[in-house]
Scaffold this motif. Structure first.
Motif, PDB file in Angstrom:
ATOM      1  N   PHE A  65       0.827  -1.207   0.000  1.00 16.54           N
ATOM      2  CA  PHE A  65       0.000   0.000   0.000  1.00 16.54           C
ATOM      3  C   PHE A  65       0.861   1.257   0.000  1.00 16.54           C
ATOM      4  O   PHE A  65       0.598   2.201  -0.762  1.00 16.54           O
ATOM      5  N   LEU A  66       1.888   1.293   0.837  1.00 19.92           N
ATOM      6  CA  LEU A  66       2.719   2.494   0.947  1.00 19.92           C
ATOM      7  C   LEU A  66       3.543   2.737  -0.318  1.00 19.92           C
ATOM      8  O   LEU A  66       3.767   3.884  -0.709  1.00 19.92           O
ATOM      9  N   LYS A  67       3.979   1.674  -0.949  1.00 18.30           N
ATOM     10  CA  LYS A  67       4.723   1.851  -2.199  1.00 18.30           C
ATOM     11  C   LYS A  67       3.828   2.414  -3.295  1.00 18.30           C
ATOM     12  O   LYS A  67       4.271   3.208  -4.129  1.00 18.30           O
ATOM     13  N   ALA A  68       2.568   2.028  -3.286  1.00 19.48           N
ATOM     14  CA  ALA A  68       1.614   2.517  -4.288  1.00 19.48           C
ATOM     15  C   ALA A  68       1.073   3.893  -3.938  1.00 19.48           C
ATOM     16  O   ALA A  68       0.579   4.611  -4.817  1.00 19.48           O
ATOM     17  N   ASN A  69       1.152   4.278  -2.651  1.00 19.02           N
ATOM     18  CA  ASN A  69       0.564   5.535  -2.179  1.00 19.02           C
ATOM     19  C   ASN A  69       1.552   6.262  -1.265  1.00 19.02           C
ATOM     20  O   ASN A  69       1.383   6.284  -0.037  1.00 19.02           O
ATOM     21  N   PRO A  70       2.586   6.879  -1.837  1.00 19.90           N
ATOM     22  CA  PRO A  70       3.644   7.503  -1.023  1.00 19.90           C
ATOM     23  C   PRO A  70       3.194   8.707  -0.205  1.00 19.90           C
ATOM     24  O   PRO A  70       3.930   9.157   0.673  1.00 19.90           O
ATOM     25  N   SER A  71       1.996   9.214  -0.440  1.00 20.91           N
ATOM     26  CA  SER A  71       1.498  10.342   0.362  1.00 20.91           C
ATOM     27  C   SER A  71       0.962   9.893   1.712  1.00 20.91           C
ATOM     28  O   SER A  71       0.696  10.722   2.585  1.00 20.91           O
ATOM     29  N   GLU A  72       0.821   8.581   1.898  1.00 17.42           N
ATOM     30  CA  GLU A  72       0.127   8.068   3.077  1.00 17.42           C
ATOM     31  C   GLU A  72       1.095   7.621   4.180  1.00 17.42           C
ATOM     32  O   GLU A  72       2.266   7.329   3.933  1.00 17.42           O
ATOM     33  N   THR A  73       0.575   7.555   5.401  1.00 21.02           N
ATOM     34  CA  THR A  73       1.297   7.033   6.558  1.00 21.02           C
ATOM     35  C   THR A  73       0.367   6.076   7.288  1.00 21.02           C
ATOM     36  O   THR A  73      -0.808   6.399   7.503  1.00 21.02           O
ATOM     37  N   VAL A  74       0.864   4.919   7.641  1.00 20.96           N
ATOM     38  CA  VAL A  74       0.066   3.923   8.351  1.00 20.96           C
ATOM     39  C   VAL A  74       0.695   3.678   9.717  1.00 20.96           C
ATOM     40  O   VAL A  74       1.884   3.418   9.825  1.00 20.96           O
ATOM     41  N   LEU A  75      -0.112   3.801  10.750  1.00 17.44           N
ATOM     42  CA  LEU A  75       0.341   3.506  12.107  1.00 17.44           C
ATOM     43  C   LEU A  75      -0.265   2.178  12.531  1.00 17.44           C
ATOM     44  O   LEU A  75      -1.371   1.842  12.123  1.00 17.44           O
ATOM     45  N   PHE A  76       0.469   1.418  13.335  1.00 18.92           N
ATOM     46  CA  PHE A  76      -0.155   0.224  13.874  1.00 18.92           C
ATOM     47  C   PHE A  76       0.303  -0.030  15.296  1.00 18.92           C
ATOM     48  O   PHE A  76       1.427   0.250  15.673  1.00 18.92           O
ATOM     49  N   ARG A  77      -0.640  -0.515  16.082  1.00 16.20           N
ATOM     50  CA  ARG A  77      -0.436  -0.827  17.490  1.00 16.20           C
ATOM     51  C   ARG A  77      -0.322  -2.340  17.632  1.00 16.20           C
ATOM     52  O   ARG A  77      -1.127  -3.079  17.082  1.00 16.20           O
ATOM     53  N   ILE A  78       0.691  -2.779  18.366  1.00 20.73           N
ATOM     54  CA  ILE A  78       0.864  -4.210  18.573  1.00 20.73           C
ATOM     55  C   ILE A  78       0.689  -4.525  20.056  1.00 20.73           C
ATOM     56  O   ILE A  78       1.257  -3.856  20.911  1.00 20.73           O
ATOM     57  N   CYS A  94       5.618   3.540   9.241  1.00 24.81           N
ATOM     58  CA  CYS A  94       4.645   2.940  10.144  1.00 24.81           C
ATOM     59  C   CYS A  94       5.277   2.862  11.518  1.00 24.81           C
ATOM     60  O   CYS A  94       6.420   2.467  11.645  1.00 24.81           O
ATOM     61  N   CYS A  95       4.555   3.257  12.542  1.00 21.34           N
ATOM     62  CA  CYS A  95       5.102   3.210  13.892  1.00 21.34           C
ATOM     63  C   CYS A  95       4.549   2.009  14.640  1.00 21.34           C
ATOM     64  O   CYS A  95       3.356   1.748  14.575  1.00 21.34           O
ATOM     65  N   CYS A  96       5.412   1.302  15.349  1.00 22.11           N
ATOM     66  CA  CYS A  96       4.947   0.124  16.069  1.00 22.11           C
ATOM     67  C   CYS A  96       5.805  -0.143  17.288  1.00 22.11           C
ATOM     68  O   CYS A  96       6.998   0.121  17.279  1.00 22.11           O
ATOM     69  N   PRO A  97       5.212  -0.658  18.384  1.00 19.22           N
ATOM     70  CA  PRO A  97       5.984  -1.013  19.574  1.00 19.22           C
ATOM     71  C   PRO A  97       6.606  -2.388  19.416  1.00 19.22           C
ATOM     72  O   PRO A  97       5.980  -3.399  19.689  1.00 19.22           O
ATOM     73  N   ILE A  98       7.826  -2.420  18.949  1.00 18.38           N
ATOM     74  CA  ILE A  98       8.513  -3.678  18.703  1.00 18.38           C
ATOM     75  C   ILE A  98      10.010  -3.434  18.736  1.00 18.38           C
ATOM     76  O   ILE A  98      10.470  -2.340  18.456  1.00 18.38           O
TER      77      ILE A  98
END
Length: 203
Positions: free
Chosen positions: A131-144, A191-195
């Motif tokens: 998704f990010l490679k196809a849409n460089p304007s976007e940012t995805v965050l995820f919580r683990i 993408c930000c993640c706690p890992i």
């Protein structure tokens, strides 16, 4: 009469569990991938570069990996909170994913409580990367969140306090809450993640 009470108790428990689950069939509650969603793949492109990520109200999903579960009908209905897969969630505007993991071997399995969702953490990362490679304007965050007791063969460590930024090239660096839309885009739509940044539990 003594046998009647346990039977009534079991029926009451079944009803209590089943009633919320049956709400999934209500059109006001549930959505299907075939619904007429609007493509929101690039909605963040309209956001000014100086806006901080912490200032944005980002759409997210609860237990994001619980689509396509197949355990047992009543269990599936209780476990499943999503009908759209990762690709579809991102396409229709979701920018925060809620991923629940169980450490197993040297990888992370995606779980809902004790239920394995037939997906690994790497499946989510692959969707995000595409998704990010196809849409460089976007940012995805995820919580683990560590959802279930680690398997007996788990060899990977878990650090609750670590937060890193993962880009589409899988490079890791420290993440800051004051990051702006511009800095996130320059970092490769991060993408930000706690890992732990020292491990690669893609699964």
């Amino acid at each position: 009469m003594q046998l009647l009470h346990p039977v009534l108790g079991m029926l009451g428990l079944f009803y209590a569990l089943a009633s919320p689950a049956f709400a999934h069939s209500d059109d006001a509650y549930s959505h299907d991938a075939k619904d007429a969603f609007t493509d929101k793949s690039a909605w963040m492109s309209a956001i000014r570069d100086n806006v901080r990520l912490s200032e944005l109200a980002l759409a997210g999903t609860h237990d994001s990996a619980t689509f396509d579960t197949s355990v047992f009908p009543i269990v599936d209905d209780i476990v499943r909170t999503q009908t759209l897969n990762f690709d579809e969630q991102l396409k229709y505007g979701i920018r925060v994913l809620d991923l629940r993991i169980r450490r197993t071997g040297d990888a992370f399995a995606l779980h809902h409580g004790p239920v394995y969702l037939d997906k690994m953490f790497g499946n989510a990362l692959q969707s995000i990367e595409r998704f990010l490679k196809a849409n460089p304007s976007e940012t995805v965050l995820f919580r683990i969140k560590e959802e279930h007791t680690a398997a007996s063969d788990a060899t990977i460590a878990w650090r609750r306090s670590s937060t890193v930024t993962w880009s589409s090239s899988r490079a890791c660096s420290s993440s800051r809450p004051q990051a702006t839309s511009h800095s996130a885009r320059r970092a490769g739509s991060s993408c930000c993640c706690p890992i732990s940044p020292n491990s690669t539990p893609w699964g």
